[in-house]
Design an enzyme around this catalytic site. Structure first.
Site, PDB file in Angstrom:
ATOM      1  N   ASP A 148      17.357  33.326 -53.248  1.00  0.00           N
ATOM      2  CA  ASP A 148      18.857  32.943 -52.953  1.00  0.00           C
ATOM      3  C   ASP A 148      19.114  31.738 -53.200  1.00  0.00           C
ATOM      4  O   ASP A 148      20.116  31.503 -54.193  1.00  0.00           O
ATOM      5  CB  ASP A 148      19.013  33.240 -51.180  1.00  0.00           C
ATOM      6  CG  ASP A 148      20.239  32.622 -51.106  1.00  0.00           C
ATOM      7  OD1 ASP A 148      21.152  32.948 -51.645  1.00  0.00           O
ATOM      8  OD2 ASP A 148      20.136  31.897 -49.981  1.00  0.00           O
ATOM      9  N   THR A 149      18.568  30.491 -52.857  1.00  0.00           N
ATOM     10  CA  THR A 149      18.865  29.328 -53.312  1.00  0.00           C
ATOM     11  C   THR A 149      17.801  28.689 -54.169  1.00  0.00           C
ATOM     12  O   THR A 149      16.317  28.993 -54.028  1.00  0.00           O
ATOM     13  CB  THR A 149      19.128  28.339 -52.297  1.00  0.00           C
ATOM     14  OG1 THR A 149      20.008  28.759 -51.384  1.00  0.00           O
ATOM     15  CG2 THR A 149      19.387  26.804 -52.636  1.00  0.00           C
ATOM     16  N   VAL A 150      18.081  28.431 -55.356  1.00  0.00           N
ATOM     17  CA  VAL A 150      17.206  28.014 -56.396  1.00  0.00           C
ATOM     18  C   VAL A 150      17.444  26.487 -56.861  1.00  0.00           C
ATOM     19  O   VAL A 150      18.740  26.136 -57.015  1.00  0.00           O
ATOM     20  CB  VAL A 150      17.009  28.676 -57.746  1.00  0.00           C
ATOM     21  CG1 VAL A 150      16.360  30.143 -57.265  1.00  0.00           C
ATOM     22  CG2 VAL A 150      18.213  29.006 -58.211  1.00  0.00           C
TER      23      VAL A 150
END
Lengths: 474, 474
Positions: A287-289
């Site tokens: 989801d968050t990179v």
């Protein structure tokens, strides 16, 4: 170039709080390699989120990180700006959000190598897989340039495949000075306005129907059903509470998950019970990179991108868009002996309230990077007064710091090299990272996990390594 | 209650930089007043923007501040939360944006007393008077509670009369714990999603046609015309540059305003010349408004609200919505001997890059509040490496800090009183403030100006006062 391997044997450090567990980095002896003539140097560290990475999908997460590292290094070797290199890594990670979601039950290296998946602008490359309450995709992204200290960010952006490319373009345009009639160029745009700006600046729009994949739509439907069930339970609890209040004064409903008195019984929303119907954040921890890089000149850059949480409220903006919270990059200066770059992941609200990226960057100006980061995660994150009411504090960071130094101080003739220290730390179950130097043939990847017995949200894992970049022989 | 008057004779302090001028506060002898039996105490400080306040409109600006102070004090006296008191002040200031715009050529106290102007939900109460590039109104607002350290914010919000009330509602909802299915309540919403959330939570929508006043629409048309002219000049300059480059190598176009080589001639956007066609930010300095309060228990709160810049890009979000940038409030705690509250105004990008509200709050934990704030404005704002490329750094802050202390230390029997230090500081031409204690009959107001000869963007003015709040006799 000398590369010191960072992945470590695990050793539990004593810590100030009994709830905090640190995993120490044991840096191995350096393996000397020959610097290639004329080849540019640089270093990249990426993350595919702090959260929970299942063993069954470990290979895929690592592969995504590997590809992202390679993209950044290709840029650095071509002499691109640090911001362009970090953007290249992020674009690869953002694309993987779509592919990981679509192929998560059958993902193989072949899928990634298949150019239809990788390079087709829209096929399965939905830019985020978690749909919001209205079934839409809204993304946040930001980028910071350590040299100019400029920043670009987008929030709640729909309809663009790679939000980070809009953030990078905002940063670039901001560096060109004022707009016509003395208007200050924006550095942070949201929603429809951000979309229009992107399209006006030549970034292609992605047709809405293609953004969400079949799998993300199916997950959305399951999540909506869970939400309905959760809300039904909530309504039932409130009615139960009312009945009990009249018949059994003083008795308390206990939470099935934690054994504590239910919030519902205390007049709030009954959140503890409802959490049993927890939602699928379908892209898992992808989801968050994020990524951090340092180029040959010692310029640093950092970026982060988030597809947001499943069933988030439309218009919700999290840490990935917010200055100081999602990423930070700051070159060495009058008051900063080290260049630092940071990218974060985890619970957006926790990372915002603690302005964690900037906090880490400030802490890294002290001598011992490992100790500074550990103390920051313990005292300014888990122990933050801003999160005192939270049951667990969930997040992770990747950090990089560099300074110029002589590889062998006794040889004053020696060309100064760039010493790069890189670390990752998380309070979540796991964090997936990859890193690569421009002199390496391929990236190294790793899924860092809390040691057995450590409690997520209350414990810290920290690992990392050191790398020396020698200027290429001309 | 003892009120020490803060408005001062002006004295120029020596400063580290020759470009920085400080205006020192000379605190007058306290005037002792009798604490009224049973009456609650508290203090509010508001601002109607840092920018330029013309003498001709000084009375109106002051009147707006006075009314805002009164609204906050009424709330404090009624036992409301500090956040509700600060919201009440902001609502008054936000409404004045519309009225100041509509009546700016003929404003009188009678206009404000006229309940049709004040209280009618929509008449002339356009929530912001600067229209964006598309002729729409988009506002930012945020609020922070020093007790819970919770935060609520909205960005690029259209269609709601009082953006701060949405920010306050987000803060309140956030304090109720998780939503159904374990979802984390949002603390920052933007655009259409923020509007929907507000309406779903019972905050009335304002019909779009009523939002913009006749005057703001007229200003929008004039600004659009200026922009067209500026862009024409820009195009002409680029063509001129091309011709000169081929015929007169090495010659430079000088900027008519500053005498330096034109940016247009250096290959950038010709901003210096174009600035001659500067836009009307029609609400003047009422564009950004803010307030800080402390209640009887020593709880602090801060809020800020902005109607945005004329012809800003749709979706642009400035400091008023951003954590750490627009406002900050933090009660005394383990590491914070003082409770602090801060609200900022000025060039959004400058306030964001320096995270100025939080920076001021941190600095105010040292002993000398005046010195700490002055140094922050000098070193962390004007002298910030994050703004090194800016010609001038424009902003202003109001700050308040309080601590419990005995009014007369030798009398150990004495009830502890709340010592409130309040300051304002700005690098802009002027800043309009008002302040009031719950024991006062009416608010005091003041337009602080840079001393003659000081250059806006390079100089700092700082003033303030001290106030002791005694607990009421029960």
């Amino acid at each position: 170039m000398i590369m010191e391997k960072g992945i470590s044997s695990v050793e539990v450090l004593p810590s100030k709080s009994s709830q905090v567990t640190a995993v120490k980095v044991v840096v191995k002896e350096p393996e000397t390699k020959q610097t290639q003539r004329g080849k540019r140097v640089g270093f990249v560290l990426v993350h595919a989120g702090a959260g929970y990475h299942s063993e069954s999908k470990a290979k895929e997460y690592k592969h995504v990180c590997k590809r992202a590292c390679q993209k950044a290094i290709e840029k650095l070797q071509a002499g691109a700006l640090a911001t362009d290199a970090v953007t290249a890594a992020l674009i690869e990670l953002e694309l993987a959000r779509g592919t990981m979601c679509s192929f998560k039950f059958s993902l193989s290296e072949e899928h990634f190598r298949d150019s239809n998946v990788q390079d087709s602008p829209f096929t399965n490359a939905g830019m985020g897989s978690n749909l919001n309450l209205l079934g839409e995709i809204e993304c946040d992204a930001s980028i910071m340039d350590g040299k100019s200290l400029n920043f670009g960010a987008v929030g709640a952006l729909s309809g663009i495949k790679n939000p980070v490319s809009v953030a990078n373009r905002l940063l670039c345009e901001g560096q060109k000075g004022k707009l016509s009639a003395g208007r200050i160029p924006p550095c942070f745009l949201v929603g429809e306005g951000a979309f229009r700006w992107a399209v006006d600046h030549g970034i292609p729009a992605c047709p809405p129907g293609i953004m969400a994949t079949r799998f993300s739509l199916a997950a959305f439907k399951r999540n909506k059903r869970k939400l309905e069930l959760a809300e039904k339970v909530e309504t039932d609890l409130i009615q139960l509470k009312k009945r009990r209040q009249s018949s059994e004064k003083g008795s308390r409903v206990m939470c099935r998950t934690c054994g504590r008195p239910s919030k519902a019984n205390d007049g709030s929303r009954g959140g503890d019970q409802i959490e049993l119907y927890s939602l699928e954040n379908d892209s898992g921890t992808l989801d968050t990179v994020g990524a951090v890089v340092v180029d040959q000149e010692g310029n640093v850059a950092a970026a982060v991108s988030s597809g947001g949480l499943a069933l988030k409220h439309p218009g919700r903006v999290g840490q990935a868009a917010l200055y100081g919270c999602g990423c930070w990059a700051e070159n060495t200066g009058a008051h900063t002996p080290y260049s630092t770059a940071v990218s974060t992941s985890g619970c957006g609200e926790h990372l915002v309230r603690t302005i964690l990226a900037r906090e880490c960057s400030c802490a890294l100006q002290t001598e011992d990077a490992h100790q500074a980061l550990l103390e920051t995660m313990q005292n300014k994150f888990i122990g933050s007064p801003f999160l005192a009411n939270e049951d667990g504090v969930l997040g992770g960071v990747i950090v990089l710091r560099s300074c110029r130094c002589s590889a062998e101080p006794e040889l004053s003739q020696e060309k100064p090299t760039l010493l790069v220290e890189f670390l990752w730390s998380h309070t979540t179950e796991s964090m997936c990272v990859g890193y690569m130097s421009a002199q390496d043939g391929k990236a190294k990847t790793h899924i860092s996990r809390l040691p057995p017995g450590a409690v997520a949200g209350q414990s810290v894992a920290i690992e990392g390594g050191v790398c020396r970049l020698e200027s290429p022989e001309s």
